[in-house]
Motif scaffolding. Structure first.
Motif, PDB file in Angstrom:
ATOM      1  N   ALA A 138      43.530  10.852  -8.813  1.00 45.62           N
ATOM      2  CA  ALA A 138      44.031   9.545  -9.249  1.00 45.62           C
ATOM      3  C   ALA A 138      45.526   9.447  -8.956  1.00 45.62           C
ATOM      4  O   ALA A 138      46.283  10.367  -9.287  1.00 45.62           O
ATOM      5  N   PRO A 139      45.954   8.350  -8.348  1.00 42.41           N
ATOM      6  CA  PRO A 139      47.386   8.177  -8.081  1.00 42.41           C
ATOM      7  C   PRO A 139      48.203   8.272  -9.375  1.00 42.41           C
ATOM      8  O   PRO A 139      47.835   7.697 -10.396  1.00 42.41           O
ATOM      9  N   GLY A 140      49.273   9.011  -9.329  1.00 44.55           N
ATOM     10  CA  GLY A 140      50.164   9.120 -10.476  1.00 44.55           C
ATOM     11  C   GLY A 140      49.746  10.134 -11.519  1.00 44.55           C
ATOM     12  O   GLY A 140      50.453  10.332 -12.503  1.00 44.55           O
ATOM     13  N   CYS A 141      48.602  10.790 -11.344  1.00 44.29           N
ATOM     14  CA  CYS A 141      48.155  11.786 -12.315  1.00 44.29           C
ATOM     15  C   CYS A 141      48.293  13.169 -11.698  1.00 44.29           C
ATOM     16  O   CYS A 141      47.841  13.397 -10.579  1.00 44.29           O
ATOM     17  N   ASP A 142      48.891  14.092 -12.431  1.00 43.21           N
ATOM     18  CA  ASP A 142      49.040  15.457 -11.927  1.00 43.21           C
ATOM     19  C   ASP A 142      48.130  16.431 -12.675  1.00 43.21           C
ATOM     20  O   ASP A 142      48.364  17.637 -12.695  1.00 43.21           O
ATOM     21  N   GLY A 143      47.066  15.908 -13.267  1.00 37.06           N
ATOM     22  CA  GLY A 143      46.143  16.733 -14.039  1.00 37.06           C
ATOM     23  C   GLY A 143      45.406  17.760 -13.195  1.00 37.06           C
ATOM     24  O   GLY A 143      45.086  17.521 -12.030  1.00 37.06           O
ATOM     25  N   THR A 144      45.140  18.900 -13.810  1.00 38.81           N
ATOM     26  CA  THR A 144      44.352  19.960 -13.167  1.00 38.81           C
ATOM     27  C   THR A 144      43.209  20.432 -14.054  1.00 38.81           C
ATOM     28  O   THR A 144      42.446  21.312 -13.666  1.00 38.81           O
ATOM     29  N   ASP A 145      43.061  19.845 -15.246  1.00 43.00           N
ATOM     30  CA  ASP A 145      41.987  20.197 -16.169  1.00 43.00           C
ATOM     31  C   ASP A 145      40.768  19.348 -15.815  1.00 43.00           C
ATOM     32  O   ASP A 145      40.607  18.227 -16.307  1.00 43.00           O
ATOM     33  N   LEU A 146      39.919  19.853 -14.917  1.00 46.84           N
ATOM     34  CA  LEU A 146      38.772  19.107 -14.410  1.00 46.84           C
ATOM     35  C   LEU A 146      37.477  19.720 -14.931  1.00 46.84           C
ATOM     36  O   LEU A 146      37.298  20.928 -14.899  1.00 46.84           O
ATOM     37  N   THR A 147      36.580  18.859 -15.389  1.00 43.32           N
ATOM     38  CA  THR A 147      35.309  19.290 -15.959  1.00 43.32           C
ATOM     39  C   THR A 147      34.166  18.676 -15.171  1.00 43.32           C
ATOM     40  O   THR A 147      34.177  17.479 -14.884  1.00 43.32           O
ATOM     41  N   GLU A 148      33.157  19.479 -14.845  1.00 41.39           N
ATOM     42  CA  GLU A 148      31.972  18.959 -14.161  1.00 41.39           C
ATOM     43  C   GLU A 148      31.211  18.037 -15.092  1.00 41.39           C
ATOM     44  O   GLU A 148      31.015  18.360 -16.272  1.00 41.39           O
ATOM     45  N   VAL A 149      30.783  16.882 -14.576  1.00 42.27           N
ATOM     46  CA  VAL A 149      30.002  15.924 -15.354  1.00 42.27           C
ATOM     47  C   VAL A 149      28.851  15.393 -14.507  1.00 42.27           C
ATOM     48  O   VAL A 149      29.023  15.116 -13.324  1.00 42.27           O
ATOM     49  N   PRO A 150      27.650  15.262 -15.107  1.00 42.30           N
ATOM     50  CA  PRO A 150      26.570  14.597 -14.390  1.00 42.30           C
ATOM     51  C   PRO A 150      26.848  13.097 -14.382  1.00 42.30           C
ATOM     52  O   PRO A 150      27.302  12.539 -15.377  1.00 42.30           O
ATOM     53  N   LEU A 151      26.600  12.462 -13.251  1.00 42.03           N
ATOM     54  CA  LEU A 151      26.838  11.024 -13.124  1.00 42.03           C
ATOM     55  C   LEU A 151      25.597  10.237 -13.521  1.00 42.03           C
ATOM     56  O   LEU A 151      24.501  10.782 -13.624  1.00 42.03           O
ATOM     57  N   SER A 152      25.777   8.956 -13.717  1.00 42.18           N
ATOM     58  CA  SER A 152      24.672   8.074 -14.112  1.00 42.18           C
ATOM     59  C   SER A 152      23.538   8.145 -13.093  1.00 42.18           C
ATOM     60  O   SER A 152      23.784   8.104 -11.890  1.00 42.18           O
ATOM     61  N   PRO A 153      22.296   8.205 -13.550  1.00 39.84           N
ATOM     62  CA  PRO A 153      21.166   8.270 -12.625  1.00 39.84           C
ATOM     63  C   PRO A 153      20.720   6.897 -12.111  1.00 39.84           C
ATOM     64  O   PRO A 153      19.866   6.815 -11.241  1.00 39.84           O
ATOM     65  N   ARG A 154      21.300   5.828 -12.646  1.00 40.14           N
ATOM     66  CA  ARG A 154      20.983   4.472 -12.197  1.00 40.14           C
ATOM     67  C   ARG A 154      22.265   3.699 -11.947  1.00 40.14           C
ATOM     68  O   ARG A 154      23.287   3.957 -12.583  1.00 40.14           O
ATOM     69  N   GLY A 155      22.171   2.756 -11.037  1.00 40.22           N
ATOM     70  CA  GLY A 155      23.293   1.886 -10.746  1.00 40.22           C
ATOM     71  C   GLY A 155      22.776   0.618 -10.099  1.00 40.22           C
ATOM     72  O   GLY A 155      21.565   0.371 -10.049  1.00 40.22           O
ATOM     73  N   THR A 156      23.693  -0.196  -9.583  1.00 40.77           N
ATOM     74  CA  THR A 156      23.297  -1.428  -8.908  1.00 40.77           C
ATOM     75  C   THR A 156      23.787  -1.393  -7.464  1.00 40.77           C
ATOM     76  O   THR A 156      24.836  -0.824  -7.157  1.00 40.77           O
ATOM     77  N   VAL A 157      23.006  -2.006  -6.599  1.00 40.28           N
ATOM     78  CA  VAL A 157      23.363  -2.055  -5.182  1.00 40.28           C
ATOM     79  C   VAL A 157      24.642  -2.870  -5.038  1.00 40.28           C
ATOM     80  O   VAL A 157      24.712  -4.025  -5.458  1.00 40.28           O
ATOM     81  N   TRP A 158      25.646  -2.264  -4.465  1.00 39.46           N
ATOM     82  CA  TRP A 158      26.931  -2.904  -4.195  1.00 39.46           C
ATOM     83  C   TRP A 158      26.939  -3.452  -2.770  1.00 39.46           C
ATOM     84  O   TRP A 158      27.479  -4.516  -2.509  1.00 39.46           O
TER      85      TRP A 158
END
Length: 163
Positions: free
Chosen positions: A44-64
């Protein structure tokens, strides 16, 4: 001898306790979520974070957006002598993560069956096979309405972005 199932890109998707999911990472500093995953620093622009955690993403979405891919997609190495079938490519918006993820439509889902705003779900797929390996990937499939005719879910407002 049984073939080994291997993901085309290790660490991008997995079978989890909540089903088949794409795997992303969330920044502990700003909360941004990324796919593909990031293991070293926040993108992300402007963020210097390094504490990253694995996350499962949503299994559904909408066609973009979506398109009919009529060429052998780079950067995959493929033998021009081997038969190849075009694939429908789908960009899917995951509302909870505020991102769009690109993937292939499941086999049997033609470009004409898709509409911008339509709900789709993530399903496991097979990209290819060789003598010792089944190469796995993810696909997007329209959510069926449950009708006996196999029709797909409701179509949202297109906004002029189809194809």
């Amino acid at each position: 001898m049984a073939r080994v199932r291997k993901p085309v890109v290790p660490g991008w998707f997995a079978e989890t306790d909540t089903g088949f999911r794409l795997l992303g990472t969330r920044c502990g500093t700003c909360g941004a979520v990324f796919f593909p995953r990031e293991d070293f620093f926040c993108r992300a622009p402007g963020c210097d974070g390094t504490d990253l955690t694995e996350v499962p993403l949503s299994p559904r979405g909408t066609v973009w957006s979506y398109t009919d891919g009529r060429y052998r997609p780079p950067p995959y190495v493929s033998d021009p002598e081997v038969p190849w079938q075009p694939r429908t490519l789908v960009a899917v918006e995951l509302a909870a993560e505020r991102m769009v993820v690109l993937g292939q439509a499941a086999p049997g889902v033609p470009v004409g069956a898709l509409r911008v705003g339509m709900e789709v779900e993530l399903v496991p797929g097979v990209l290819g096979e060789d003598a010792g390996t089944v190469w796995t990937t993810w696909w997007w499939r329209p959510v069926e309405t449950g009708g006996a005719d196999g029709t797909y879910g409701a179509v949202g407002a297109g906004g002029g972005r189809d194809r």
